[in-house]
Design a protein around this motif. Structure first.
Motif, PDB file in Angstrom:
ATOM      1  N   MET A 154       0.865  -1.180   0.000  1.00  0.00           N
ATOM      2  CA  MET A 154       0.000   0.000   0.000  1.00  0.00           C
ATOM      3  C   MET A 154       0.903   1.232   0.000  1.00  0.00           C
ATOM      4  O   MET A 154       2.085   1.124   0.313  1.00  0.00           O
ATOM      5  CB  MET A 154      -0.865  -0.075   1.250  1.00  0.00           C
ATOM      6  CG  MET A 154      -1.871   1.005   1.485  1.00  0.00           C
ATOM      7  SD  MET A 154      -3.032   1.252   0.152  1.00  0.00           S
ATOM      8  CE  MET A 154      -4.077  -0.173   0.225  1.00  0.00           C
ATOM      9  N   PHE A 155       0.317   2.420  -0.322  1.00  0.00           N
ATOM     10  CA  PHE A 155       1.138   3.630  -0.479  1.00  0.00           C
ATOM     11  C   PHE A 155       1.912   4.064   0.771  1.00  0.00           C
ATOM     12  O   PHE A 155       2.836   4.846   0.681  1.00  0.00           O
ATOM     13  CB  PHE A 155       0.304   4.815  -0.983  1.00  0.00           C
ATOM     14  CG  PHE A 155      -1.014   5.017  -0.272  1.00  0.00           C
ATOM     15  CD1 PHE A 155      -1.074   5.463   1.027  1.00  0.00           C
ATOM     16  CD2 PHE A 155      -2.206   4.751  -0.945  1.00  0.00           C
ATOM     17  CE1 PHE A 155      -2.290   5.647   1.667  1.00  0.00           C
ATOM     18  CE2 PHE A 155      -3.434   4.929  -0.310  1.00  0.00           C
ATOM     19  CZ  PHE A 155      -3.468   5.379   1.002  1.00  0.00           C
ATOM     20  N   ASN A 156       1.517   3.540   1.944  1.00  0.00           N
ATOM     21  CA  ASN A 156       2.237   3.968   3.152  1.00  0.00           C
ATOM     22  C   ASN A 156       3.180   2.882   3.679  1.00  0.00           C
ATOM     23  O   ASN A 156       3.721   3.003   4.772  1.00  0.00           O
ATOM     24  CB  ASN A 156       1.240   4.393   4.242  1.00  0.00           C
ATOM     25  CG  ASN A 156       0.208   3.322   4.495  1.00  0.00           C
ATOM     26  OD1 ASN A 156       0.300   2.227   3.940  1.00  0.00           O
ATOM     27  ND2 ASN A 156      -0.767   3.616   5.328  1.00  0.00           N
TER      28      ASN A 156
ATOM     29  N   VAL B  56      -0.863   5.655  -7.041  1.00  0.00           N
ATOM     30  CA  VAL B  56      -0.113   6.315  -8.111  1.00  0.00           C
ATOM     31  C   VAL B  56       1.221   6.799  -7.559  1.00  0.00           C
ATOM     32  O   VAL B  56       2.253   6.702  -8.227  1.00  0.00           O
ATOM     33  CB  VAL B  56      -0.927   7.481  -8.740  1.00  0.00           C
ATOM     34  CG1 VAL B  56      -1.202   8.608  -7.754  1.00  0.00           C
ATOM     35  CG2 VAL B  56      -0.202   8.055  -9.955  1.00  0.00           C
ATOM     36  N   GLY B  57       1.221   7.311  -6.319  1.00  0.00           N
ATOM     37  CA  GLY B  57       2.452   7.816  -5.698  1.00  0.00           C
ATOM     38  C   GLY B  57       3.336   6.645  -5.306  1.00  0.00           C
ATOM     39  O   GLY B  57       2.849   5.583  -4.930  1.00  0.00           O
ATOM     40  N   TYR B  58       4.652   6.836  -5.387  1.00  0.00           N
ATOM     41  CA  TYR B  58       5.562   5.734  -5.037  1.00  0.00           C
ATOM     42  C   TYR B  58       6.708   6.232  -4.162  1.00  0.00           C
ATOM     43  O   TYR B  58       7.804   5.683  -4.173  1.00  0.00           O
ATOM     44  CB  TYR B  58       6.066   5.031  -6.302  1.00  0.00           C
ATOM     45  CG  TYR B  58       6.449   5.953  -7.428  1.00  0.00           C
ATOM     46  CD1 TYR B  58       7.690   6.555  -7.468  1.00  0.00           C
ATOM     47  CD2 TYR B  58       5.550   6.219  -8.453  1.00  0.00           C
ATOM     48  CE1 TYR B  58       8.027   7.414  -8.495  1.00  0.00           C
ATOM     49  CE2 TYR B  58       5.870   7.084  -9.486  1.00  0.00           C
ATOM     50  CZ  TYR B  58       7.120   7.670  -9.493  1.00  0.00           C
ATOM     51  OH  TYR B  58       7.449   8.526 -10.517  1.00  0.00           O
TER      52      TYR B  58
ATOM     53  N   THR C  36      -8.794  11.868   6.250  1.00  0.00           N
ATOM     54  CA  THR C  36      -7.709  10.919   6.541  1.00  0.00           C
ATOM     55  C   THR C  36      -7.246  10.155   5.294  1.00  0.00           C
ATOM     56  O   THR C  36      -7.488   8.974   5.171  1.00  0.00           O
ATOM     57  CB  THR C  36      -8.198   9.910   7.593  1.00  0.00           C
ATOM     58  OG1 THR C  36      -9.452   9.384   7.114  1.00  0.00           O
ATOM     59  CG2 THR C  36      -8.385  10.537   8.949  1.00  0.00           C
ATOM     60  N   HIS C  37      -6.626  10.859   4.373  1.00  0.00           N
ATOM     61  CA  HIS C  37      -6.141  10.281   3.118  1.00  0.00           C
ATOM     62  C   HIS C  37      -7.272   9.514   2.409  1.00  0.00           C
ATOM     63  O   HIS C  37      -7.148   8.338   2.087  1.00  0.00           O
ATOM     64  CB  HIS C  37      -4.923   9.368   3.350  1.00  0.00           C
ATOM     65  CG  HIS C  37      -4.030   9.276   2.156  1.00  0.00           C
ATOM     66  ND1 HIS C  37      -2.681   9.052   2.245  1.00  0.00           N
ATOM     67  CD2 HIS C  37      -4.279   9.382   0.828  1.00  0.00           C
ATOM     68  CE1 HIS C  37      -2.146   9.010   1.029  1.00  0.00           C
ATOM     69  NE2 HIS C  37      -3.112   9.207   0.152  1.00  0.00           N
ATOM     70  N   LEU C  38      -8.373  10.253   2.182  1.00  0.00           N
ATOM     71  CA  LEU C  38      -9.577   9.666   1.571  1.00  0.00           C
ATOM     72  C   LEU C  38      -9.606   9.811   0.048  1.00  0.00           C
ATOM     73  O   LEU C  38     -10.601   9.450  -0.565  1.00  0.00           O
ATOM     74  CB  LEU C  38     -10.836  10.385   2.088  1.00  0.00           C
ATOM     75  CG  LEU C  38     -11.199  10.308   3.556  1.00  0.00           C
ATOM     76  CD1 LEU C  38     -12.528  11.021   3.802  1.00  0.00           C
ATOM     77  CD2 LEU C  38     -11.325   8.849   3.971  1.00  0.00           C
TER      78      LEU C  38
HETATM   79  C1  GLV Z   1      -2.835   7.740  -3.157  1.00  0.00           C
HETATM   80  O1  GLV Z   1      -2.443   8.505  -2.356  1.00  0.00           O
HETATM   81  C2  GLV Z   1      -2.100   7.358  -4.325  1.00  0.00           C
HETATM   82  O2  GLV Z   1      -0.908   7.720  -4.454  1.00  0.00           O
HETATM   83  O3  GLV Z   1      -2.678   6.654  -5.159  1.00  0.00           O
END
Ligand code: GLV
Length: 320
Positions: free
Chosen positions: A50-52, A74-76, A283-285
């Motif tokens: 997951m992204f975190n 999308v973020g990595y 909260t990061h929704l």
């Molecule tokens: C969510 O934060 C993403 O990067 O997809």
């Protein structure tokens, strides 16, 4: 048969094709901890975090069979992409499904802070029958005819620009690379320097990835350049904003308000933000709708199956 390790506990719709083809391990009832993944990873060919979830050098060094990291995001910025590439490990992400829901949330936060929706809800619950209801109370700010400045004009920034245009807003943007002139014309957006964007915008929305260059892209100096009536929206990554400087700016009234879906120091905002009425916090929704969760899972599966079987495209991350 390739072995796939998923770090997060999630409903299985979206994963059925992957489960039918490979041996897939999911956690049960909670996400795997970092330590649990580090213990297990040596047996696996594919990791789906997951992204975190941090995919760092230590984890990669513990994973001699790893060939693919298929991020659910999308973020990595959670992944040491340079080290993966050096080790010959492919990294993939899920750009498509996140665009509309994240742009929608950014617009929602703009409207919420400007029109004081959550603030009114909080007040009504707190004061109940005693709340004074009158037409000159809780005056908000309109968005029609106002200027939105978008920092980071990727897919999400562009989707937000279309929504803002539909609401009758003017759109400025700042990006590493300027768009082609015809795309600017199609989107009805104007490229400006960051300084100009901050000085001219009524709303500033952050839609850039988190990189060394974007760390604290909004700090004390930038907050001072914004209008006192401006509203800051962050649906990208927390560390883009110097949160202590933001608290100060909101308290001093050097900006009007903020809508934040992400926080600098993890899952929770600085406690002072909870005390401020001119702030809406989520909260990061950004992608947290039922349908988006499922199509993001399908996008992860498509990346894994495409990588292992070559029968469909893989959304590869080509550089850190
Ligand atoms: C969510 O934060 C993403 O990067 O997809």
């Amino acid at each position: 048969m390739a072995k796939v390790l998923v770090t997060y506990d999630m409903f299985r719709e979206g994963f059925t094709e992957l489960e039918a083809r490979y041996e897939v391990t999911f956690p049960e009832g909670r996400d795997f901890t970092y330590e649990e993944v580090r213990e297990k990873i040596s047996e696996y060919d594919v990791l789906c975090p997951m992204f975190n979830f941090p995919v760092n050098k230590e984890l990669i060094d513990a994973a001699p069979n790893l060939k693919l990291v298929a991020n659910y995001a999308v973020g990595y910025n959670n992944i040491d992409v340079a080290y993966c590439l050096e080790k010959g490990i492919t990294v993939a992400n899920t750009p498509g499904p996140v665009i509309a829901p994240t742009a929608n949330l950014a617009l929602g936060l703009m409207l919420d802070v400007a029109r004081r929706i959550t603030e009114c809800d909080r007040k009504l619950r707190r004061e109940g029958e005693n709340m004074k209801v009158d037409i000159s109370q809780l005056l908000g700010l309109g968005i029609t005819g106002k200027t939105l400045g978008i920092i980071g004009m990727g897919n999400i920034g562009k989707a937000l620009a279309k929504r803002a245009n539909a609401c009758g807003m003017d759109v400025l943007y700042h990006n590493r690379r300027r768009l082609y002139i015809d795309e600017e014309a199609d989107l009805n957006v104007t490229y400006v320097s960051k300084e100009e964007l901050l000085a001219e915008s009524d709303f500033v929305s952050l839609n850039a990835p988190y990189t060394l260059e974007t760390y604290h892209i909004i700090g004390e100096a930038e907050l001072k350049q914004m209008k006192p009536s401006a509203i800051l929206i962050n649906t990208a990554r927390g560390p883009l904003v110097d949160e202590k400087a933001l608290v100060q700016a909101l308290k001093e009234g050097s900006i009007h308000g903020a809508g934040l879906d992400v926080f600098e120091f993890g899952d929770h905002p600085l406690p002072e933000l909870l005390e401020l009425e001119n702030v809406v916090l989520t909260t990061h929704l950004g992608t947290q709708t039922l349908e988006t969760r499922i199509i993001m899972a399908q996008a992860v599966c498509n990346n894994v199956i495409g990588f292992l079987e070559g029968d469909r495209p893989v959304s590869r991350v080509l550089r850190p």
